[in-house]
Scaffold this active site. Structure first.
Site, PDB file in Angstrom:
ATOM      1  N   VAL A  29       5.945   0.695 -15.937  1.00  0.00           N
ATOM      2  CA  VAL A  29       7.341   0.604 -15.502  1.00  0.00           C
ATOM      3  C   VAL A  29       8.078  -0.316 -16.464  1.00  0.00           C
ATOM      4  O   VAL A  29       7.658  -1.446 -16.706  1.00  0.00           O
ATOM      5  CB  VAL A  29       7.441   0.060 -14.060  1.00  0.00           C
ATOM      6  CG1 VAL A  29       8.898  -0.069 -13.633  1.00  0.00           C
ATOM      7  CG2 VAL A  29       6.683   0.974 -13.099  1.00  0.00           C
ATOM      8  N   GLU A  64       0.816  -1.216   0.000  1.00  0.00           N
ATOM      9  CA  GLU A  64       0.000   0.000   0.000  1.00  0.00           C
ATOM     10  C   GLU A  64       0.851   1.269   0.000  1.00  0.00           C
ATOM     11  O   GLU A  64       0.480   2.268  -0.625  1.00  0.00           O
ATOM     12  CB  GLU A  64      -0.956  -0.003   1.195  1.00  0.00           C
ATOM     13  CG  GLU A  64      -1.952  -1.155   1.217  1.00  0.00           C
ATOM     14  CD  GLU A  64      -2.801  -1.266  -0.033  1.00  0.00           C
ATOM     15  OE1 GLU A  64      -2.926  -0.275  -0.778  1.00  0.00           O
ATOM     16  OE2 GLU A  64      -3.357  -2.356  -0.272  1.00  0.00           O
TER      17      GLU A  64
END
Length: 323
Positions: free
Chosen positions: A251, A225
């Site tokens: 990414v 998180e």
């Protein structure tokens, strides 16, 4: 011999991490709802994406002029009804240990990283510390206990008494959440506008740390998180749940993936011959052990941006103000 070695590795992973759990991350759904309610969020997303694109060049300048290490002050708000969810200080300290090990590549299970990803497993170089001063400058241990029935409904409405997000990373711990969710966090662009006071992480008490109500198999949920809070997506992107369709997180060094809910370390469902990064902290495999260098760059770019005050968190003045 190879089959025996692979079997032993799988048994080690099963023993250490346990079976996959029923609860998952609610970040995609919460961010989707926010975008639908406030289409201007895309402006902040574009701005932060531009920061990420330019970060490699800017990094040399920002690193050279950095007076302080990147330390992020955290405050835990424990929402409880005097039950098991009122977890001990020791359980929170255990979680802080795990969080700092994961973000600094000090976790002992890096030896389990499959060879194809060993060279890009990243030391993010970010440290987290419990706040020692509250917003009024009074001493604190960074753990606030709030008796509240909202502990049974871990939504934005349960984010009680947030401390200034430009000074602290707020983490709310609750008893239960809806629809099988273990936790969620907003990406920085999502809380750059009208949701400022909802910035932070909501997470179940039994997904904090490896002791008390926590467990080793669930102890990386906060690492996951915090990754979202620093602008990381799930590896399969934001368009599907894991195992449904191949997706991308933006990414470069995280392969296109379906995502995983089990520890098949040879998973290669999306591109022929390309092993997927099942062991990534942002996946659901419950055998997560690493961030990639590309994810590191994305997080550091977020921390060098003013979007949602991420840069201010680790400024020298703020570290002094928060103790």
């Amino acid at each position: 011999m190879k089959k025996i070695t692979r079997l032993l590795l799988c048994l080690m992973l099963f023993t250490f991490y346990g079976k996959a759990q029923e609860h998952f991350c609610g970040t995609d759904e919460m961010n989707r709802k926010a975008r639908e309610a406030d289409p201007s969020i895309i402006i902040f997303e574009d701005e932060l994406n531009e920061v990420i694109r330019n970060y490699a060049e800017e990094q040399q300048i920002s690193d050279a002029g950095r007076d302080c290490p990147i330390i992020i002050p955290i405050v835990f708000h424990i929402l409880h009804n005097f039950g098991r969810e009122n977890i001990s200080d020791g359980q929170i300290l255990d979680q802080m240990r795990i969080l700092n090990e994961d973000f600094n590549k000090r976790n002992r299970d890096t030896n389990l990283i499959v060879p194809v990803f060993k060279s890009i497993a990243a030391n993010v170089g970010v440290e987290f510390r419990l706040a020692r001063k509250d917003p009024d400058g009074n001493p604190t241990n960074g753990i606030i206990r709030i008796p509240a029935m909202q502990t049974y409904n871990g939504t934005d409405q349960a984010k009680l008494n947030p401390w200034p997000r430009e000074k602290y990373l707020n983490v709310w711990v609750c008893n239960s959440m809806e629809q099988g969710v273990a936790g969620y966090a907003y990406l920085p662009p999502t809380v750059a506008g009208v949701l400022t006071d909802k910035d932070g992480i909501m997470i179940l008490h039994n997904y904090i740390g490896s002791i008390g109500t926590g467990a080793p198999a669930r102890s990386r949920a906060l690492t996951h998180e915090v990754g979202h809070s620093l602008n990381l997506e799930h590896p399969w992107g934001r368009t599907n749940q894991p195992g449904v369709a191949c997706g991308d997180d933006g990414v470069d060094d995280t392969p296109i993936t379906k995502g995983a809910t089990t520890c098949n370390l040879n998973q290669s469902d999306c591109q022929f011959g390309v092993i997927e990064n099942v062991q990534n902290f942002m996946d659901y495999s419950y055998c997560s052990v690493m961030f990639t260098e590309g994810q590191k760059t994305r997080m550091l770019a977020s921390l060098n941006s003013n979007i949602s005050s991420r840069r201010n968190l680790w400024r020298c003045e703020n570290l002094q103000a928060t103790g």
